[in-house]
Design an enzyme around this catalytic site. Structure first.
Site, PDB file in Angstrom:
ATOM      1  N   TYR A 180       0.849  -1.202   0.000  1.00  0.00           N
ATOM      2  CA  TYR A 180       0.000   0.000   0.000  1.00  0.00           C
ATOM      3  C   TYR A 180       0.877   1.242   0.000  1.00  0.00           C
ATOM      4  O   TYR A 180       1.905   1.280   0.697  1.00  0.00           O
ATOM      5  CB  TYR A 180      -0.896   0.033   1.245  1.00  0.00           C
ATOM      6  CG  TYR A 180      -2.343  -0.232   0.919  1.00  0.00           C
ATOM      7  CD1 TYR A 180      -3.008   0.602   0.016  1.00  0.00           C
ATOM      8  CD2 TYR A 180      -3.043  -1.287   1.485  1.00  0.00           C
ATOM      9  CE1 TYR A 180      -4.332   0.374  -0.310  1.00  0.00           C
ATOM     10  CE2 TYR A 180      -4.366  -1.521   1.165  1.00  0.00           C
ATOM     11  CZ  TYR A 180      -5.013  -0.686   0.260  1.00  0.00           C
ATOM     12  OH  TYR A 180      -6.313  -0.915  -0.059  1.00  0.00           O
ATOM     13  N   GLU A 230      -0.677   4.876  -0.614  1.00  0.00           N
ATOM     14  CA  GLU A 230      -1.490   6.047  -0.984  1.00  0.00           C
ATOM     15  C   GLU A 230      -0.653   7.321  -0.894  1.00  0.00           C
ATOM     16  O   GLU A 230       0.077   7.531   0.076  1.00  0.00           O
ATOM     17  CB  GLU A 230      -2.698   6.163  -0.047  1.00  0.00           C
ATOM     18  CG  GLU A 230      -3.935   5.563  -0.682  1.00  0.00           C
ATOM     19  CD  GLU A 230      -4.773   4.775   0.283  1.00  0.00           C
ATOM     20  OE1 GLU A 230      -4.199   3.887   0.953  1.00  0.00           O
ATOM     21  OE2 GLU A 230      -5.974   5.045   0.358  1.00  0.00           O
ATOM     22  N   ASP A 275      -7.556  12.109 -25.650  1.00  0.00           N
ATOM     23  CA  ASP A 275      -7.471  10.706 -25.215  1.00  0.00           C
ATOM     24  C   ASP A 275      -6.816   9.935 -26.361  1.00  0.00           C
ATOM     25  O   ASP A 275      -7.456   9.614 -27.359  1.00  0.00           O
ATOM     26  CB  ASP A 275      -8.884  10.186 -24.924  1.00  0.00           C
ATOM     27  CG  ASP A 275      -8.902   8.712 -24.547  1.00  0.00           C
ATOM     28  OD1 ASP A 275      -7.893   8.016 -24.754  1.00  0.00           O
ATOM     29  OD2 ASP A 275      -9.952   8.244 -24.054  1.00  0.00           O
ATOM     30  N   THR A 309      -4.237   5.135 -22.164  1.00  0.00           N
ATOM     31  CA  THR A 309      -4.046   3.836 -21.546  1.00  0.00           C
ATOM     32  C   THR A 309      -2.649   3.367 -21.927  1.00  0.00           C
ATOM     33  O   THR A 309      -2.021   3.907 -22.850  1.00  0.00           O
ATOM     34  CB  THR A 309      -5.097   2.808 -22.015  1.00  0.00           C
ATOM     35  OG1 THR A 309      -5.131   2.808 -23.437  1.00  0.00           O
ATOM     36  CG2 THR A 309      -6.473   3.127 -21.464  1.00  0.00           C
ATOM     37  N   LYS A 334      -2.461  -0.580 -25.071  1.00  0.00           N
ATOM     38  CA  LYS A 334      -2.894  -0.761 -26.466  1.00  0.00           C
ATOM     39  C   LYS A 334      -1.636  -0.756 -27.344  1.00  0.00           C
ATOM     40  O   LYS A 334      -0.777  -1.607 -27.162  1.00  0.00           O
ATOM     41  CB  LYS A 334      -3.933   0.293 -26.828  1.00  0.00           C
ATOM     42  CG  LYS A 334      -5.211   0.164 -25.962  1.00  0.00           C
ATOM     43  CD  LYS A 334      -6.319   1.062 -26.420  1.00  0.00           C
ATOM     44  CE  LYS A 334      -7.602   0.835 -25.652  1.00  0.00           C
ATOM     45  NZ  LYS A 334      -7.659   1.586 -24.389  1.00  0.00           N
ATOM     46  N   ARG A 345      -2.168  -3.296 -18.438  1.00  0.00           N
ATOM     47  CA  ARG A 345      -3.359  -2.458 -18.291  1.00  0.00           C
ATOM     48  C   ARG A 345      -3.056  -1.333 -17.325  1.00  0.00           C
ATOM     49  O   ARG A 345      -2.461  -1.562 -16.266  1.00  0.00           O
ATOM     50  CB  ARG A 345      -4.523  -3.301 -17.758  1.00  0.00           C
ATOM     51  CG  ARG A 345      -5.275  -3.884 -18.870  1.00  0.00           C
ATOM     52  CD  ARG A 345      -6.178  -4.999 -18.584  1.00  0.00           C
ATOM     53  NE  ARG A 345      -6.230  -5.687 -19.851  1.00  0.00           N
ATOM     54  CZ  ARG A 345      -6.880  -5.242 -20.914  1.00  0.00           C
ATOM     55  NH1 ARG A 345      -7.623  -4.157 -20.848  1.00  0.00           N
ATOM     56  NH2 ARG A 345      -6.811  -5.876 -22.054  1.00  0.00           N
TER      57      ARG A 345
HETATM   58  N1  DSN Z   1     -12.277  -0.941 -24.749  1.00  0.00           N
HETATM   59  C1  DSN Z   1     -11.343  -0.161 -25.532  1.00  0.00           C
HETATM   60  C2  DSN Z   1     -11.387  -0.515 -26.963  1.00  0.00           C
HETATM   61  O1  DSN Z   1     -11.590  -1.671 -27.261  1.00  0.00           O
HETATM   62  O2  DSN Z   1     -11.184   0.331 -27.805  1.00  0.00           O
HETATM   63  C3  DSN Z   1     -11.503   1.282 -25.284  1.00  0.00           C
HETATM   64  O3  DSN Z   1     -11.249   1.520 -23.954  1.00  0.00           O
END
Ligand code: DSN
Length: 435
Positions: free
Chosen positions: A57, A59, A202, A228, A231, A237
């Protein structure tokens, strides 16, 4: 007395979950993952993610924690933040958002108040739920107005400007989950400035392409960039918030100014929205950021786009209707109406053929979003496995055969066997290391 390490090793394993992990690795290895938001992480990322850092932990932020024993995780988080700042070229990075939706929520929390007008791309036109969808927090706690693409599938910047002039949003959100073209960040900045709105980009889908030099960066143009990390960036993640401004002073409440963005974002994450950071995730993000700073990453990013363009070229020749007529990035959005199948049928047929895609709405889709007219395909995971244009040509053939024979299970099983054979020549990165 045996050491704690040995005791742990001797504990009975959870056979059911172990077996399911093996099954999932097999599914990924023997098939082709073509969901554009997915990828395959390196063994080093997996090792950090599966480490004892998950037990801790912490925080707060490095040097300002609510728990003892944070001297090691402080170093980990500082390394992740420094690598992010260097890679993206900005003053500040917050690496704590648990994932993209909490990351966007933190940006809203930092920049606008409940009831304020926010403006983002509608989900049915490629936007994300957190860009103002009515059933999402972003469309519930804020007055959300949503722009669409033009009939041609491209963002219509004149229409976005007109809507902004009429609706006067306090926050303009740009970015998408199903947009195959390049964003004009400068034009979006001008639109935001014309009405005094904050601008949130984003870039989740395209961050790996930005790092690789295959897409312009919104850093220094948008006020806040949220991405994110799992990707095209190919990390675990998670998510990162990026901005310019004065160093963060998260203990102090500050005015909403550009200089204060680092503090506004840090305070939005904690105490605003989250508790303890996921230190194992932070370490894995740090590993992925280092990988993304290597010269090979640029080659990978270039190949993602080359692969997507090759796939598009082949499918166009087979009379597939690609939204916008092609792609500039890692994904293809296909309207299947002229092929006499709906997205769900194509997704199922391709699944039976070992090719994983997802059904997706296309702009001005006459069908419901739960049963849309199209599918979305991407090349990041295949590119990570080392596939190139030659493999894309073969994959386009299989996609066409599977869609044309969507109710012929025998044919689909035959394609699946061929897919498995090709896949065996391109192991997942973890398998490469594990021999
Ligand atoms: N779920 C993602 C996607 O597949 O594009 C977006 O967050």
């Amino acid at each position: 007395m045996e050491s704690p390490e040995l005791q742990l090793k001797q504990m009975k394993r959870d056979d059911i979950i172990d077996q399911l992990i093996v099954e999932e690795v097999r599914r990924q290895s023997e098939g082709l993952e073509m969901i554009p938001s997915e990828n395959h992480t390196s063994q080093n990322v997996l090792d950090a993610l599966g480490s004892r850092l998950t037990d801790k932990y912490s925080e707060g932020y490095p040097g300002m924690r609510y728990y003892g024993g944070c001297e090691v995780v402080d170093k980990v988080e500082n390394i992740a933040r420094d690598r992010a700042k260097k890679l993206f070229g900005c003053d500040h990075a917050n690496v704590q958002p648990y994932s993209g939706s909490p990351g966007n929520m933190a940006a809203y929390y930092a920049l606008v108040d409940p009831g304020d007008t926010v403006m983002g791309l509608h989900l049915f036109f490629g936007g994300h739920m957190t860009h103002g969808l009515k059933v999402n927090f972003s469309g519930t706690y804020y007055r959300s107005v949503q722009y669409k693409t033009g009939q041609d599938g491209y963002l219509d910047y004149d229409a976005i400007q007109q809507m902004a002039t009429e609706e006067k949003p306090r926050l303009l959100v740009a970015g998408a989950t199903a947009y195959p073209r390049i964003y004009d960040w400068k034009r979006l900045r001008e639109i935001a400035d014309s009405v005094g709105a904050w601008f949130l980009a984003d870039t989740s889908h395209i961050t790996g392409l930005i790092v690789g030099g295959e897409h312009p960066s919104p850093i220094g143009i948008a006020d806040v960039v949220m991405t994110t990390t799992h990707k095209t960036l190919r990390g675990p993640r998670g998510a990162i918030l990026l901005c310019n401004g004065n160093p963060s002073t998260p203990l102090k409440k500050v005015e909403r100014t550009k200089e204060n963005l680092p503090t506004l974002l840090d305070r939005a994450i904690i105490p605003g929205l989250q508790g303890g950071p996921h230190n194992h995730q932070t370490a894995a993000i740090a590993v992925a950021l280092r990988e993304a700073s290597q010269p090979e990453f640029k080659i990978y990013a270039r190949q993602i786009v080359k692969n997507a363009k090759k796939l598009a070229e082949k499918l166009l020749k087979k009379d597939y209707n690609l939204v916008t007529g092609g792609t500039d990035n890692h994904l293809l959005l296909i309207d299947l109406t002229n092929k006499g199948v709906i997205g769900a049928e194509a997704e199922t047929a391709l699944g039976k053929a070992g090719i994983t895609v997802n059904k997706n709405a296309v702009p001005f889709d006459p069908r419901s979003p739960f049963s849309p007219s199209g599918i979305r395909l991407g090349t990041p995971a295949l590119t990570t496995r080392g596939m190139k244009e030659r493999e894309m040509e073969q994959i386009a053939e299989w996609i066409d055969q599977a869609i044309s024979n969507h109710s012929n299970d025998k044919k689909l099983a035959q394609i699946k066997a061929e897919v498995k054979e090709l896949s065996s020549k391109f192991p997942l990165p973890s398998n490469q290391k594990n021999g």
